[in-house]
Scaffold this active site. Structure first.
Site, PDB file in Angstrom:
ATOM      1  N   ARG A 224       0.956  -1.137   0.138  1.00 49.05           N
ATOM      2  CA  ARG A 224       0.075  -0.026   0.071  1.00 49.05           C
ATOM      3  C   ARG A 224       0.813   1.114  -0.076  1.00 49.05           C
ATOM      4  NH1 ARG A 224       2.554   2.157   3.720  1.00 49.05           N
ATOM      5  NH2 ARG A 224       0.980   3.644   3.671  1.00 49.05           N
ATOM      6  N   GLY A 225       0.359   2.424  -0.246  1.00 48.07           N
ATOM      7  CA  GLY A 225       1.062   3.387  -0.328  1.00 48.07           C
ATOM      8  C   GLY A 225       1.077   3.848  -1.808  1.00 48.07           C
TER       9      GLY A 225
ATOM     10  N   ARG B  64      -7.529  -0.481  -6.861  1.00 51.02           N
ATOM     11  CA  ARG B  64      -7.742   0.494  -6.001  1.00 51.02           C
ATOM     12  C   ARG B  64      -8.019   2.023  -6.542  1.00 51.02           C
ATOM     13  NH1 ARG B  64      -4.405   1.141  -0.654  1.00 51.02           N
ATOM     14  NH2 ARG B  64      -6.038   2.034   0.210  1.00 51.02           N
TER      15      ARG B  64
ATOM     16  N   ASP C  26      -2.033  10.781  -2.077  1.00 56.90           N
ATOM     17  CA  ASP C  26      -2.242   9.534  -2.983  1.00 56.90           C
ATOM     18  C   ASP C  26      -2.737  10.145  -4.554  1.00 56.90           C
ATOM     19  OD1 ASP C  26      -3.008   8.630  -0.275  1.00 56.90           O
ATOM     20  OD2 ASP C  26      -2.734   6.965  -1.380  1.00 56.90           O
TER      21      ASP C  26
ATOM     22  N   ASN D 213      -5.311  12.472   0.517  1.00 54.25           N
ATOM     23  CA  ASN D 213      -4.224  11.549   1.325  1.00 54.25           C
ATOM     24  C   ASN D 213      -5.474  10.738   2.322  1.00 54.25           C
ATOM     25  OD1 ASN D 213      -1.850  10.706   2.094  1.00 54.25           O
ATOM     26  ND2 ASN D 213      -1.865  12.059   4.063  1.00 54.25           N
ATOM     27  N   LYS D 214      -4.769  10.077   3.144  1.00 50.95           N
ATOM     28  CA  LYS D 214      -5.286   9.070   4.246  1.00 50.95           C
ATOM     29  C   LYS D 214      -6.364   9.926   5.001  1.00 50.95           C
ATOM     30  CE  LYS D 214      -5.154   5.514   4.317  1.00 50.95           C
ATOM     31  NZ  LYS D 214      -6.122   4.713   3.720  1.00 50.95           N
TER      32      LYS D 214
END
Ligand code: MRU
Length: 349
Positions: A45-46, A88, A236, A246-247
């Site tokens: 991930r990332g 994703r 992201d 982003n998260k």
């Protein structure tokens, strides 16, 4: 430092990030479908790491095609790529990695298919190597913004584990430390998936960089106490106007930073820019399984049947972003101009 992702004996080897920090387990993917599943399940991930995994996945997909006729080969490859692209939705690096591999495949239309497969394998390795170099470049630009003795708050994991190595936000921190600065990191735990607690704290401890774990809800407290000098996070997807996906929780941190006059920096490679989107409203936000919210490490925290929302990302409006640190330099507002200029310096933006 353990490698996040690499080619080993014809397989794509990844450290399983769902098992860290308690277990160091490696997963070998031998098909494009296995790579897609690894991305979906967050073994890897990332954003930048997803881009590298995607490129390696395309190479595995190409290897599995039996046809020696280019038109037939490319048609099959396109189909596989379309499936992989669905793994994703938010990190644009996934599409970026796939598109770059497709361009290389197209450019090699006159090669014999076995030679083309070899070229695709080499390209995926190049993408991996370039990612590390990009992170190091971001680190040298970014460390100029970090002062000696700074307390740096970060959210999620934008480290070596989220990339091919060195990291974006954590790359800026690593470069600051390498430049001889004393840095203390505050790591938000990053509910619900705990990338901060599990991954950021782990990789900084491995590097002996001082880090203190806090819950997400403590960020305001420490800012009020003047124990945060600067915020650095990853991204992201960044829209043309500098809105940053982003998260989940990043937006909250950005608002807090603004309220406390704390600089809020985003570190991301040019491959995370999506100049086709005018602003962040158009960025697709992934909804993940409710289980990630209702359980921690398999243990249920909420009543059975609880109604749950789980957007995995949020968008921080450009007005809350002090600067965007890229591998080509530092972009400052107005971002529409500065980002376009930096992207123009990149061969594959
Ligand atoms: O859901 P994840 O763990 O893939 O989300 C990761 C993030 O939001 C990171 O901050 C982002 O990808 C940047 S990584 C250098």
């Amino acid at each position: 430092m353990i490698k996040t992702i690499e080619w080993v004996d014809g397989a794509v080897r990844m450290i399983d990030q769902t098992r860290l920090p308690t277990e160091k387990v490696f997963v070998d993917c031998r098909t494009i479908e296995e790579v897609s599943l690894a991305i979906k399940t967050m073994i890897i991930r990332g954003a930048p790491a997803i881009g590298v995994a995607a490129a390696m996945g395309v190479s595995l997909g190409a290897d599995a095609i039996l046809s020696e006729d280019f038109a037939e080969f490319y048609a099959q490859l396109e189909k596989k790529c379309a499936e992989l692209a669905k793994s994703r939705p938010t990190a644009v690096n996934l599409a970026w990695g796939i598109d770059r591999m497709k361009r290389v495949a197209k450019a090699g239309k006159d090669l014999a298919v076995p030679d083309l497969k070899k070229r695709l394998r080499e390209e995926s390795q190049r993408i991996c190597d370039e990612d590390i170099a990009a992170n190091q470049a971001m680190g040298s630009f970014g460390q100029t913004l970090i002062g000696d003795g700074n307390n740096v708050l970060t959210h999620c994991n934008a480290g070596a584990l989220a990339t091919a190595g060195f990291g974006t936000a954590l790359g800026v921190i690593r470069a600051s430390v390498n430049a001889g600065k004393k840095i203390n990191v505050l790591a938000n735990e990053t509910r619900p998936f705990l990338q901060g607690a599990r991954l950021t704290v782990w990789e900084l401890m491995e590097d002996n960089i001082p880090v203190k774990l806090i819950t997400d809800s403590m960020a305001g407290y420490f800012m009020q106490k003047k124990q945060v000098d600067v915020v650095v996070v990853g991204a992201d997807r960044i829209a043309a106007n500098g809105d940053v996906a982003n998260k989940i929780g990043t937006y909250m941190v950005a608002i807090l930073a603004k309220n406390h006059n704390i600089p809020f920096y985003v570190a991301a490679p040019i491959s995370t820019l999506d100049l086709s989107l005018a602003n962040g409203e158009e960025i697709p936000i992934e909804e993940r399984s409710a289980d990630e919210v209702t359980t921690i490490n398999g243990k249920r925290m909420a009543p059975v049947g609880a109604v749950v929302a789980h957007p995995a990302f949020d968008v921080t409006p450009n007005g809350l972003v002090t600067a965007i640190i890229t591998d080509k330099g530092i972009a400052r507002p107005p971002f529409t101009e500065s980002l376009k200029k930096l992207a123009g310096q990149s061969a594959d933006s």
